[in-house]
Design an enzyme around this catalytic site. Structure first.
Site, short mmCIF file in Angstrom:
data_model
loop_
_atom_site.label_atom_id
_atom_site.label_comp_id
_atom_site.label_asym_id
_atom_site.label_seq_id
_atom_site.Cartn_x
_atom_site.Cartn_y
_atom_site.Cartn_z
N SER A 1 0.31 1.83 13.10
CA SER A 1 -0.92 2.27 13.77
C SER A 1 -1.71 1.05 14.19
O SER A 1 -1.59 -0.03 13.59
CB SER A 1 -1.76 3.12 12.81
N TYR B 1 -5.85 2.15 4.25
CA TYR B 1 -5.02 2.69 5.34
C TYR B 1 -4.51 1.56 6.22
O TYR B 1 -3.32 1.53 6.59
CB TYR B 1 -5.82 3.69 6.15
#
Length: 325
Positions: A161, A187
């Site tokens: 990501s 994350y």
């Protein structure tokens, strides 16, 4: 690989290309694919595209009823098998079953994940985002490695990501044992780990002709946002005050069908044969981030996520952790 390999190819696709467009000229008859998280969001669209081109698709599932409902209308050779990335015993059981059942494994797409979740632990005490997004997939890939190694031209795709820009690997406190937990930094670290994993795996598949890639699918509204309250998504600019997608989101976010395109391109494109381990976005190889660009937060790959030395360091650490678990 070298950071100089992070150079767009002008693939012929673009940010809003769809999965169907990317595989339009691809024949996957006789191929076998495993797709984690293949029954929701972009994973579901990835499965739809693979099955439509003739691949046999196996989906590890944590919730059988949810998977059956989501997959009911999809045509093609699609099978579900129980597995939970947060449970190493179930990952090992799944991998062993696949070793017994499959003659080959052409595609492994490590798509599943969690995002910005509350602090929790999995395995022997791993921070859950790192534990699920990276260590669970690392264990799965290790368990399936001989199948990949013995399949000509096998490919592995790891879903990373643009959030990798938030954090490099926090080498001295990966599991937030000492520092206060930060769900976004956790994350970001997990997504950096996914990119480094593909980098290191590409070298381990080289002798057998296999390839591994990391992909950023783009901004997409999927169940991945389930841990984010509406107020936080408004603050991030993803939603307006009315709770509907903001103008920014409407312009920049992708549909799930568009979000699956980079995964499918990395899994099938002949253009990538000579570019092992690269990080991709918008159905092309991503450029290295231009630090002062207004798009630096949203596009490109930061050097820490495609560093060979870091990739090897993470691989060794992951082997040690998995061996001790």
């Amino acid at each position: 690989m070298s950071i100089s390999d992070q150079a767009p190819l002008q693939s012929g696709f673009h940010a809003k290309s769809t999965a169907a467009e990317v595989v339009a000229d691809i024949d996957l008859a006789g191929k076998i694919a495993i797709v984690t998280g293949g029954y929701s969001g972009i994973g579901l669209e990835t499965v739809r595209a693979l099955a439509s081109k003739g691949a046999k698709v196996i989906i590890p599932v944590r919730t059988e009823a949810k998977a059956s409902e989501a997959l009911a209308a999809l045509p093609g050779d699609i099978t579900t098998v129980p597995m939970d990335l947060a449970d190493l015993a179930s990952v090992r059981q799944f991998a062993a079953a696949m070793q017994d059942a499959l003659p080959r494994l052409d595609l492994l797409i490590n798509n599943a994940g969690v995002m910005a979740s509350p602090q929790s632990r999995v395995g022997p005490g791993w921070e859950s985002q790192f534990g699920i997004c990276h260590m669970g997939h690392f264990a799965l890939t290790q368990g399936l490695f001989s199948l990949l190694e013995n399949t000509p031209d096998a490919r592995v795709v790891a879903l990373s990501s643009t959030a990798h820009k938030i954090s490099d690997i926090i080498w001295d406190d990966i599991n937030f044992d000492r520092m206060p937990y930060d769900k976004w930094r956790a994350y970001g670290q997990a997504k950096t780990a996914n990119a480094l994993f593909a980098n290191a795996l590409s070298r381990r598949l080289k002798l057998s002709g296999g390839l591994a890639f990391a992909v950023h699918p783009g901004g997409i509204f999927t169940p991945l946002q389930r841990h984010l309250p509406k107020e936080e998504m408004i603050a991030l600019g993803w939603l307006g005050e009315d709770g509907e997608p903001s103008e920014l989101a409407k312009a920049g976010f992708k549909t799930p069908q568009q979000g699956a395109s980079t995964t499918l391109w990395a899994a099938t494109s002949p253009q990538l044969v000579s570019r092992p381990g690269v990080y991709c976005e918008n159905a092309d190889i991503a450029a290295v981030t231009v630090p002062d660009s207004p798009m630096a937060r949203y596009m490109g790959v930061d050097p820490h996520a495609c560093d060979d030395d870091s990739a090897e360091r993470l691989w060794r650490l992951s082997e040690d952790w998995l061996g001790a678990a």
